[in-house]
Design a protein around this motif. Structure first.
Motif, PDB file in Angstrom:
ATOM      1  N   GLN A 179      25.875 -37.190  -4.844  1.00 53.13           N
ATOM      2  CA  GLN A 179      25.220 -38.317  -5.498  1.00 53.13           C
ATOM      3  C   GLN A 179      24.064 -38.822  -4.629  1.00 53.13           C
ATOM      4  O   GLN A 179      24.056 -38.634  -3.416  1.00 53.13           O
ATOM      5  CB  GLN A 179      26.215 -39.451  -5.759  1.00 53.13           C
ATOM      6  N   LEU A 180      23.076 -39.459  -5.275  1.00 51.68           N
ATOM      7  CA  LEU A 180      21.934 -40.032  -4.577  1.00 51.68           C
ATOM      8  C   LEU A 180      21.622 -41.410  -5.170  1.00 51.68           C
ATOM      9  O   LEU A 180      21.743 -41.605  -6.391  1.00 51.68           O
ATOM     10  CB  LEU A 180      20.697 -39.133  -4.727  1.00 51.68           C
ATOM     11  N   SER A 181      21.224 -42.297  -4.305  1.00 52.90           N
ATOM     12  CA  SER A 181      20.805 -43.617  -4.800  1.00 52.90           C
ATOM     13  C   SER A 181      19.454 -43.484  -5.503  1.00 52.90           C
ATOM     14  O   SER A 181      18.724 -42.506  -5.307  1.00 52.90           O
ATOM     15  CB  SER A 181      20.698 -44.606  -3.640  1.00 52.90           C
ATOM     16  N   VAL A 182      19.128 -44.471  -6.286  1.00 49.58           N
ATOM     17  CA  VAL A 182      17.842 -44.468  -6.994  1.00 49.58           C
ATOM     18  C   VAL A 182      16.691 -44.419  -5.999  1.00 49.58           C
ATOM     19  O   VAL A 182      15.695 -43.703  -6.196  1.00 49.58           O
ATOM     20  CB  VAL A 182      17.717 -45.720  -7.897  1.00 49.58           C
ATOM     21  N   GLU A 183      16.845 -45.143  -4.908  1.00 47.93           N
ATOM     22  CA  GLU A 183      15.787 -45.175  -3.894  1.00 47.93           C
ATOM     23  C   GLU A 183      15.542 -43.789  -3.311  1.00 47.93           C
ATOM     24  O   GLU A 183      14.383 -43.353  -3.152  1.00 47.93           O
ATOM     25  CB  GLU A 183      16.166 -46.171  -2.804  1.00 47.93           C
ATOM     26  N   LYS A 184      16.628 -43.075  -2.990  1.00 43.06           N
ATOM     27  CA  LYS A 184      16.488 -41.743  -2.406  1.00 43.06           C
ATOM     28  C   LYS A 184      15.901 -40.766  -3.421  1.00 43.06           C
ATOM     29  O   LYS A 184      15.104 -39.883  -3.077  1.00 43.06           O
ATOM     30  CB  LYS A 184      17.834 -41.242  -1.895  1.00 43.06           C
ATOM     31  N   LYS A 185      16.277 -40.913  -4.665  1.00 42.90           N
ATOM     32  CA  LYS A 185      15.712 -40.042  -5.699  1.00 42.90           C
ATOM     33  C   LYS A 185      14.206 -40.241  -5.799  1.00 42.90           C
ATOM     34  O   LYS A 185      13.439 -39.274  -5.932  1.00 42.90           O
ATOM     35  CB  LYS A 185      16.373 -40.328  -7.039  1.00 42.90           C
ATOM     36  N   ASN A 186      13.792 -41.471  -5.724  1.00 46.55           N
ATOM     37  CA  ASN A 186      12.361 -41.750  -5.804  1.00 46.55           C
ATOM     38  C   ASN A 186      11.610 -41.160  -4.617  1.00 46.55           C
ATOM     39  O   ASN A 186      10.483 -40.660  -4.754  1.00 46.55           O
ATOM     40  CB  ASN A 186      12.117 -43.260  -5.899  1.00 46.55           C
TER      41      ASN A 186
END
Length: 325
Positions: free
Chosen positions: A311-318
């Motif tokens: 899983q990845l946080s939204v921040e890391k995905k961005n």
């Protein structure tokens, strides 16, 4: 009683069957059985009566080679031996009789110390008293050595990398001093494992197999086999290792540490992007060349198991989108 004794004296003449006199020694009985059992063995003789003669010779030996049986036979003959003889106690009656088990091959095997003490015909000697050769139906010739006995020698990669000494215990049949009987004895064979021996390497100990009176013992051959290793797999002189790294390291580079078979820890820098199927070759960190005098080695080939995040946080995905897309 004399009539009874005379009646019991009738029957087979075991001495005549073995071509012996009644005062023959045990050694003479053995010598006669050896000669005649080989002569009449069904696998050797073309005489249609060979099987009956072979069995008859076995029975004669089974009686005359055992002192108490021979004593009863000498006094009361075959009928007395098999039917029982009068006892000397006050009650009277008869002792238990002898019954030949009928297995001539068992007598032959027990005498020679194996199922097949010879593997080929031998040229019969000119002196008929010296015995006759035995073997298959392929003709006469010199003694033939038994086929080699092959066993796996399972070794760890550490033992094959550094070399080692292995002691292998074997049990084999050895001829006794009388030249007729044999016994089982243990022996330790020492194997000096050379660094870099390949799987399939054969180590031969000549003539260490079972002994027979007129056969050449088999060679014992150990064949090297790699034991499974938790980290490495060997292919030729190269070693294969799988490193587990996270996706970030695969993309940005890293340094991996690999334990070696001689207990070192080597650091391998990875500067390339690790894609599926990517490998890193580390020269000279593989298995030794078994015949090299200079200590040459193969290579270490590193494959990679890339671990993706679950899983990845939204921040890391961005951040990843900005960096890669």
């Amino acid at each position: 009683y004399n009539e009874y004794k005379s009646y019991l004296s009738m029957g087979k003449d075991y001495y005549q069957i073995l071509t012996l006199t009644r005062n023959a020694a045990l050694a003479d009985v053995k010598k006669a059985y050896r000669k005649l059992s080989l002569k009449h063995h069904p696998d050797r003789s073309e005489d249609p009566k060979s099987e009956d003669l072979f069995t008859e010779v076995a029975e004669a030996y089974d009686v005359l080679s055992v002192p108490n049986r021979r004593a009863v036979y000498d006094q009361f003959g075959e009928e007395g031996l098999k039917s029982g003889v009068p006892t000397t106690d006050e009650v009277g009656g008869f002792s238990g009789g002898y019954i030949f088990h009928g297995n001539a091959n068992k007598v032959f095997k027990d005498f020679f110390g194996g199922d097949n003490p010879f593997s080929e015909f031998f040229e019969p000697p000119r002196d008929p008293d010296m015995g006759i050769g035995f073997g298959g139906l392929r003709g006469r010739g010199r003694p033939k050595q038994d086929p080699p006995i092959e066993r796996d020698l399972a070794l760890t990669l550490e033992e094959l990398y550094k070399g080692s000494i292995k002691k292998m215990k074997i049990s084999r049949r050895v001829m006794n001093d009388d030249g007729h009987t044999s016994s089982i004895r243990d022996k330790i064979l020492t194997i000096n494992v050379k660094p870099g021996w390949a799987a399939g390497t054969r180590i031969t100990f000549q003539k260490e197999g079972d002994q027979g009176p007129n056969s050449i013992p088999a060679d014992i051959v150990f064949i090297v086999k790699d034991k499974d290793h938790p980290l490495y797999k060997r292919e030729g002189v190269d070693l294969h290792y799988t490193a587990t790294i996270p996706l970030g390291s695969a993309l940005t580079g890293c340094v991996i540490e690999i334990p070696t078979l001689d207990e070192r820890l080597i650091s391998v820098p990875i500067n390339d992007i690790v894609q599926p199927g990517y490998t890193k070759r580390v020269v000279g960190e593989g298995m030794p060349f078994s015949k090299s005098k200079d200590g040459d080695k193969g290579d270490l080939i590193v494959s990679f198991d890339i671990q993706f995040p679950t899983q990845l946080s939204v921040e890391k995905k961005n951040i990843i989108k900005q960096a890669l897309l």
